[in-house]
Design an enzyme around this catalytic site. Structure first.
Site, PDB file in Angstrom:
ATOM      1  N   LYS A 107      36.379  44.458  37.994  1.00 21.65           N
ATOM      2  CA  LYS A 107      34.506  43.842  38.000  1.00 21.65           C
ATOM      3  C   LYS A 107      33.638  44.863  38.167  1.00 21.65           C
ATOM      4  O   LYS A 107      32.850  44.843  38.025  1.00 21.65           O
ATOM      5  CB  LYS A 107      34.135  42.612  38.603  1.00 21.65           C
ATOM      6  CG  LYS A 107      35.501  41.203  37.789  1.00 21.65           C
ATOM      7  CD  LYS A 107      35.391  41.595  36.719  1.00 21.65           C
ATOM      8  CE  LYS A 107      36.607  40.589  35.161  1.00 21.65           C
ATOM      9  NZ  LYS A 107      37.231  41.066  34.239  1.00 21.65           N
ATOM     10  N   ASP A 118      49.870  33.619  30.199  1.00 21.64           N
ATOM     11  CA  ASP A 118      48.689  34.152  30.791  1.00 21.64           C
ATOM     12  C   ASP A 118      47.367  32.928  30.498  1.00 21.64           C
ATOM     13  O   ASP A 118      46.816  33.463  29.442  1.00 21.64           O
ATOM     14  CB  ASP A 118      48.334  35.384  29.917  1.00 21.64           C
ATOM     15  CG  ASP A 118      47.529  35.852  29.935  1.00 21.64           C
ATOM     16  OD1 ASP A 118      46.712  35.904  30.942  1.00 21.64           O
ATOM     17  OD2 ASP A 118      46.884  37.355  29.126  1.00 21.64           O
ATOM     18  N   ALA A 173      44.886  32.662  31.094  1.00 15.72           N
ATOM     19  CA  ALA A 173      43.231  33.322  30.956  1.00 15.72           C
ATOM     20  C   ALA A 173      42.632  34.294  29.710  1.00 15.72           C
ATOM     21  O   ALA A 173      43.381  35.114  29.620  1.00 15.72           O
ATOM     22  CB  ALA A 173      42.902  34.133  32.107  1.00 15.72           C
TER      23      ALA A 173
END
Length: 94
Positions: A60, A19, A21
């Site tokens: 977001k 992963d 990020a």
């Protein structure tokens, strides 16, 4: 579902999945949190990196909504605009 013994794989490693990020690169989510700090600043609102990190993991646009709902950020917005933040403001920041 069928219960039973399953022999674990003991051969050579065939694949590794990271992963990227926040795990291998950018541990602590500095880049996305920094973008929120910068974007809110462009709209005249000061948020901390800790505030920006709070809602990490949500969509977001919802992240922007949650940040605008924080007391300190809400008060800044209302002082600057003389009204509460609305959907158009969320869209503008998003």
């Amino acid at each position: 579902m069928r219960a039973g013994f399953r022999r674990p794989y003991t051969g050579k490693v065939r694949a590794v999945i990271f992963d990227w990020a926040g795990t291998v690169v950018d541990h602590g989510c500095c880049a996305p949190a920094g973008v929120f700090v910068q974007t809110f600043a462009e709209h005249g609102l000061d948020i901390t990196i800790e505030q920006a990190r709070g809602p990490m993991g949500v969509h977001k646009r919802e992240h922007v909504r949650l940040l605008l709902g924080l007391d300190a950020v809400r008060q800044q917005f209302e002082k600057r605009h003389r009204r509460p933040a609305g959907e158009a403001d969320i869209d503008a920041i998003y």
